[in-house]
Motif scaffolding. Structure first.
Motif, PDB file in Angstrom:
ATOM      1  N   GLU A 277       0.829  -1.212   0.000  1.00 20.13           N
ATOM      2  CA  GLU A 277       0.000   0.000   0.000  1.00 20.13           C
ATOM      3  C   GLU A 277       0.861   1.258   0.000  1.00 20.13           C
ATOM      4  O   GLU A 277       0.515   2.263  -0.638  1.00 20.13           O
ATOM      5  CB  GLU A 277      -0.946  -0.002   1.197  1.00 20.13           C
TER       6      GLU A 277
ATOM      7  N   ALA B 120       1.989   1.635  -3.514  1.00 20.82           N
ATOM      8  CA  ALA B 120       0.840   1.999  -4.364  1.00 20.82           C
ATOM      9  C   ALA B 120       0.535   3.485  -4.206  1.00 20.82           C
ATOM     10  O   ALA B 120       0.257   4.190  -5.189  1.00 20.82           O
ATOM     11  CB  ALA B 120      -0.376   1.142  -4.000  1.00 20.82           C
ATOM     12  N   THR B 121       0.604   3.962  -2.975  1.00 19.91           N
ATOM     13  CA  THR B 121       0.402   5.393  -2.721  1.00 19.91           C
ATOM     14  C   THR B 121       1.496   6.206  -3.399  1.00 19.91           C
ATOM     15  O   THR B 121       1.221   7.242  -4.016  1.00 19.91           O
ATOM     16  CB  THR B 121       0.389   5.667  -1.198  1.00 19.91           C
TER      17      THR B 121
ATOM     18  N   TRP C 267       3.167   5.419  -6.033  1.00 22.31           N
ATOM     19  CA  TRP C 267       2.933   5.402  -7.477  1.00 22.31           C
ATOM     20  C   TRP C 267       1.833   6.399  -7.857  1.00 22.31           C
ATOM     21  O   TRP C 267       1.960   7.135  -8.834  1.00 22.31           O
ATOM     22  CB  TRP C 267       2.579   4.001  -7.954  1.00 22.31           C
ATOM     23  N   ARG C 268       0.774   6.417  -7.051  1.00 21.52           N
ATOM     24  CA  ARG C 268      -0.323   7.361  -7.337  1.00 21.52           C
ATOM     25  C   ARG C 268       0.139   8.807  -7.195  1.00 21.52           C
ATOM     26  O   ARG C 268      -0.400   9.699  -7.846  1.00 21.52           O
ATOM     27  CB  ARG C 268      -1.506   7.107  -6.395  1.00 21.52           C
ATOM     28  N   ARG C 269       1.127   9.038  -6.352  1.00 22.36           N
ATOM     29  CA  ARG C 269       1.616  10.396  -6.088  1.00 22.36           C
ATOM     30  C   ARG C 269       3.038  10.591  -6.601  1.00 22.36           C
ATOM     31  O   ARG C 269       3.781  11.404  -6.051  1.00 22.36           O
ATOM     32  CB  ARG C 269       1.567  10.672  -4.590  1.00 22.36           C
TER      33      ARG C 269
END
Length: 176
Positions: A39, A42-43, A45-47
């Protein structure tokens, strides 16, 4: 010119073991740690557009991992407090005397009984090897706040160790 994916991959490769270690020392199971790490990245990557460069990326990821872990804990129903049982088991395996084993158990129990904030501060210093400025970035507070909080956490831990019958003499005796 590097793409965002290349930049992310470079940061992932450079920080994965440290973030995994951070999660492993704070989770009750390897599966929980794997979830936290997944997670966290993933965070990231999103940011990726907000992901700082260099060593700042590692500190930023510690902050994301910290928040992810807090969210994970809030989602659990009556989850047990983070334990140091693994540390006690490992310490017991390498203990030289029965007294040393008992002492390590008392230290681990005392650490486990500290408040969450004190454990986190002491862990960031001892396990992650962060200095005051780095901890300030992870926690989103000033360096002075870290200095004061860490001083107070160390005093509380020291007093708790004394109440548990563990003295500084005993702590340094084995390393001498």
């Amino acid at each position: 010119m590097s793409t965002e994916a290349d930049r992310f991959a470079e940061i992932y490769t450079a920080t994965y073991e440290q973030i995994l270690g951070y999660a492993m020392r704070r989770c009750d199971s390897p599966e929980d740690a794997a979830d936290i790490v997944a997670e966290t990245y993933a965070t990231a990557w999103r940011r990726v557009d907000r992901l700082p460069g260099g060593d700042e990326a590692r500190l930023w990821l510690y902050g994301v991992a910290r928040n992810t872990l807090a969210n994970h804990r809030r989602g659990q129903i009556r989850r047990q407090r983070r334990s140091a049982e693994l540390n006690v088991d490992i310490a017991d395996l390498y203990a030289r005397t029965p007294e040393h084993t008992v002492e390590l158990g008392a230290i681990a129990r005392t650490f486990r009984e500290l408040g969450d904030d004190d454990r986190e501060l002491l862990s960031l210093v001892a396990w992650e090897g962060l200095d005051h400025a780095q901890i300030a970035k992870v926690l989103g507070v000033s360096r002075n706040a870290v200095r004061i909080r860490l001083h107070r956490a160390r005093k509380r831990f020291s007093r708790a160790l004394e109440r548990a019958g563990v003295t500084a003499h005993h702590l340094v005796m084995e390393s001498a």
